[in-house]
Design a protein around this motif. Sequence first.
Motif, PDB file in Angstrom:
ATOM      1  N   ASP A  36      59.749 107.029  19.905  1.00  0.00           N
ATOM      2  CA  ASP A  36      60.503 108.182  20.391  1.00  0.00           C
ATOM      3  C   ASP A  36      61.709 107.786  21.238  1.00  0.00           C
ATOM      4  OD1 ASP A  36      58.731 109.915  19.163  1.00  0.00           O
ATOM      5  OD2 ASP A  36      57.580 110.300  20.995  1.00  0.00           O
ATOM      6  N   TYR A  37      61.823 106.488  21.555  1.00  0.00           N
ATOM      7  CA  TYR A  37      62.849 106.046  22.483  1.00  0.00           C
ATOM      8  C   TYR A  37      63.601 104.827  21.962  1.00  0.00           C
ATOM      9  CZ  TYR A  37      60.195 109.025  25.592  1.00  0.00           C
ATOM     10  OH  TYR A  37      59.557 110.101  26.140  1.00  0.00           O
ATOM     11  N   ASP A  38      64.820 104.665  22.463  1.00  0.00           N
ATOM     12  CA  ASP A  38      65.589 103.437  22.298  1.00  0.00           C
ATOM     13  C   ASP A  38      65.538 102.762  23.667  1.00  0.00           C
ATOM     14  OD1 ASP A  38      66.361 104.113  19.677  1.00  0.00           O
ATOM     15  OD2 ASP A  38      68.062 105.267  20.419  1.00  0.00           O
ATOM     16  N   TYR A  39      65.632 101.446  23.680  1.00  0.00           N
ATOM     17  CA  TYR A  39      65.441 100.706  24.919  1.00  0.00           C
ATOM     18  C   TYR A  39      66.562  99.713  25.161  1.00  0.00           C
ATOM     19  CZ  TYR A  39      60.727 102.377  24.086  1.00  0.00           C
ATOM     20  OH  TYR A  39      59.648 103.182  23.831  1.00  0.00           O
ATOM     21  N   THR A  40      66.837  99.502  26.433  1.00  0.00           N
ATOM     22  CA  THR A  40      67.644  98.360  26.846  1.00  0.00           C
ATOM     23  C   THR A  40      66.798  97.593  27.853  1.00  0.00           C
ATOM     24  OG1 THR A  40      68.736  99.540  28.654  1.00  0.00           O
ATOM     25  CG2 THR A  40      69.852  99.550  26.500  1.00  0.00           C
ATOM     26  N   ALA A  41      66.960  96.295  27.877  1.00  0.00           N
ATOM     27  CA  ALA A  41      66.180  95.468  28.800  1.00  0.00           C
ATOM     28  C   ALA A  41      67.106  94.546  29.563  1.00  0.00           C
ATOM     29  CB  ALA A  41      65.153  94.657  28.025  1.00  0.00           C
ATOM     30  N   SER A  42      66.799  94.357  30.824  1.00  0.00           N
ATOM     31  CA  SER A  42      67.497  93.377  31.648  1.00  0.00           C
ATOM     32  C   SER A  42      66.444  92.650  32.476  1.00  0.00           C
ATOM     33  CB  SER A  42      68.539  94.053  32.540  1.00  0.00           C
ATOM     34  OG  SER A  42      67.923  94.965  33.424  1.00  0.00           O
ATOM     35  N   GLU A  43      66.829  91.556  33.068  1.00  0.00           N
ATOM     36  CA  GLU A  43      65.909  90.771  33.896  1.00  0.00           C
ATOM     37  C   GLU A  43      66.527  90.622  35.289  1.00  0.00           C
ATOM     38  OE1 GLU A  43      63.346  86.619  33.627  1.00  0.00           O
ATOM     39  OE2 GLU A  43      64.806  87.071  32.078  1.00  0.00           O
ATOM     40  N   PRO A  44      66.316  91.645  36.172  1.00  0.00           N
ATOM     41  CA  PRO A  44      66.937  91.599  37.489  1.00  0.00           C
ATOM     42  C   PRO A  44      66.379  90.503  38.395  1.00  0.00           C
ATOM     43  CG  PRO A  44      65.505  93.502  37.304  1.00  0.00           C
ATOM     44  CD  PRO A  44      65.563  92.859  35.955  1.00  0.00           C
ATOM     45  N   HIS A  45      65.153  90.076  38.127  1.00  0.00           N
ATOM     46  CA  HIS A  45      64.510  88.975  38.851  1.00  0.00           C
ATOM     47  C   HIS A  45      63.773  88.131  37.823  1.00  0.00           C
ATOM     48  CE1 HIS A  45      65.313  91.088  42.601  1.00  0.00           C
ATOM     49  NE2 HIS A  45      64.772  92.160  42.059  1.00  0.00           N
ATOM     50  N   CYS A  82      64.686 103.574  29.107  1.00  0.00           N
ATOM     51  CA  CYS A  82      64.270 104.306  27.911  1.00  0.00           C
ATOM     52  C   CYS A  82      65.218 105.473  27.688  1.00  0.00           C
ATOM     53  CB  CYS A  82      62.855 104.854  28.097  1.00  0.00           C
ATOM     54  SG  CYS A  82      61.641 103.612  28.554  1.00  0.00           S
ATOM     55  N   TYR A  83      65.773 105.521  26.495  1.00  0.00           N
ATOM     56  CA  TYR A  83      66.690 106.597  26.117  1.00  0.00           C
ATOM     57  C   TYR A  83      66.056 107.394  24.985  1.00  0.00           C
ATOM     58  CZ  TYR A  83      70.098 103.846  28.692  1.00  0.00           C
ATOM     59  OH  TYR A  83      70.754 103.150  29.671  1.00  0.00           O
ATOM     60  N   VAL A  84      66.258 108.712  25.004  1.00  0.00           N
ATOM     61  CA  VAL A  84      65.763 109.540  23.912  1.00  0.00           C
ATOM     62  C   VAL A  84      66.362 108.998  22.624  1.00  0.00           C
ATOM     63  CG1 VAL A  84      65.681 111.864  22.967  1.00  0.00           C
ATOM     64  CG2 VAL A  84      65.521 111.528  25.435  1.00  0.00           C
ATOM     65  N   SER A  85      65.521 108.740  21.644  1.00  0.00           N
ATOM     66  CA  SER A  85      65.946 108.104  20.400  1.00  0.00           C
ATOM     67  C   SER A  85      67.157 108.797  19.783  1.00  0.00           C
ATOM     68  CB  SER A  85      64.785 108.107  19.399  1.00  0.00           C
ATOM     69  OG  SER A  85      65.120 107.357  18.268  1.00  0.00           O
ATOM     70  N   GLY A  86      68.176 107.986  19.475  1.00  0.00           N
ATOM     71  CA  GLY A  86      69.382 108.485  18.825  1.00  0.00           C
ATOM     72  C   GLY A  86      70.388 109.136  19.758  1.00  0.00           C
ATOM     73  N   THR A  87      70.114 109.094  21.066  1.00  0.00           N
ATOM     74  CA  THR A  87      71.042 109.699  22.030  1.00  0.00           C
ATOM     75  C   THR A  87      71.334 108.695  23.139  1.00  0.00           C
ATOM     76  OG1 THR A  87      69.436 110.592  23.600  1.00  0.00           O
ATOM     77  CG2 THR A  87      69.883 111.920  21.635  1.00  0.00           C
ATOM     78  N   ASN A  88      72.188 109.090  24.052  1.00  0.00           N
ATOM     79  CA  ASN A  88      72.437 108.288  25.248  1.00  0.00           C
ATOM     80  C   ASN A  88      71.771 108.909  26.461  1.00  0.00           C
ATOM     81  OD1 ASN A  88      73.986 106.252  24.075  1.00  0.00           O
ATOM     82  ND2 ASN A  88      75.822 107.519  24.124  1.00  0.00           N
ATOM     83  N   ASP A  89      70.805 109.807  26.230  1.00  0.00           N
ATOM     84  CA  ASP A  89      70.131 110.507  27.322  1.00  0.00           C
ATOM     85  C   ASP A  89      69.037 109.621  27.913  1.00  0.00           C
ATOM     86  OD1 ASP A  89      71.709 112.735  26.771  1.00  0.00           O
ATOM     87  OD2 ASP A  89      70.195 113.662  25.492  1.00  0.00           O
ATOM     88  N   LEU A  90      69.216 109.207  29.171  1.00  0.00           N
ATOM     89  CA  LEU A  90      68.240 108.369  29.846  1.00  0.00           C
ATOM     90  C   LEU A  90      66.993 109.186  30.139  1.00  0.00           C
ATOM     91  CD1 LEU A  90      67.604 105.609  31.164  1.00  0.00           C
ATOM     92  CD2 LEU A  90      68.582 106.533  33.276  1.00  0.00           C
ATOM     93  N   ALA A  91      65.848 108.720  29.641  1.00  0.00           N
ATOM     94  CA  ALA A  91      64.582 109.412  29.873  1.00  0.00           C
ATOM     95  C   ALA A  91      63.877 108.855  31.111  1.00  0.00           C
ATOM     96  CB  ALA A  91      63.677 109.287  28.654  1.00  0.00           C
ATOM     97  N   ASP A  92      63.905 107.529  31.283  1.00  0.00           N
ATOM     98  CA  ASP A  92      63.234 106.919  32.419  1.00  0.00           C
ATOM     99  C   ASP A  92      63.612 105.450  32.531  1.00  0.00           C
ATOM    100  OD1 ASP A  92      61.524 107.018  34.668  1.00  0.00           O
ATOM    101  OD2 ASP A  92      60.047 108.169  33.536  1.00  0.00           O
ATOM    102  N   THR A  93      63.329 104.861  33.683  1.00  0.00           N
ATOM    103  CA  THR A  93      63.547 103.442  33.920  1.00  0.00           C
ATOM    104  C   THR A  93      62.269 102.865  34.501  1.00  0.00           C
ATOM    105  OG1 THR A  93      65.897 103.810  34.369  1.00  0.00           O
ATOM    106  CG2 THR A  93      64.961 101.734  35.135  1.00  0.00           C
ATOM    107  N   TYR A  94      61.849 101.716  33.982  1.00  0.00           N
ATOM    108  CA  TYR A  94      60.633 101.052  34.440  1.00  0.00           C
ATOM    109  C   TYR A  94      60.936  99.600  34.754  1.00  0.00           C
ATOM    110  CZ  TYR A  94      58.293 104.999  32.194  1.00  0.00           C
ATOM    111  OH  TYR A  94      57.885 106.247  31.824  1.00  0.00           O
TER     112      TYR A  94
END
Length: 59
Positions: free
Chosen positions: A22-31, A39-51
Amino acid sequence: MSSSAQTAVSEIAAATGGDISDYDYTASEPHTDVYEIKCYVSGTNDLADTYRYDDVNDI
């Protein structure tokens, strides 16, 4: 995404009861060994949450 970031996405989905397709993801490694997954709603740029996922402590 790296295999550790993919593990983080799977762990987040399991913990929240979400469906990873249901989501598209970007990942980074801050530490070192800590992954921030946005997590972005699939097919959009709408941010759903950050973990953040600590790969060393599995949390």
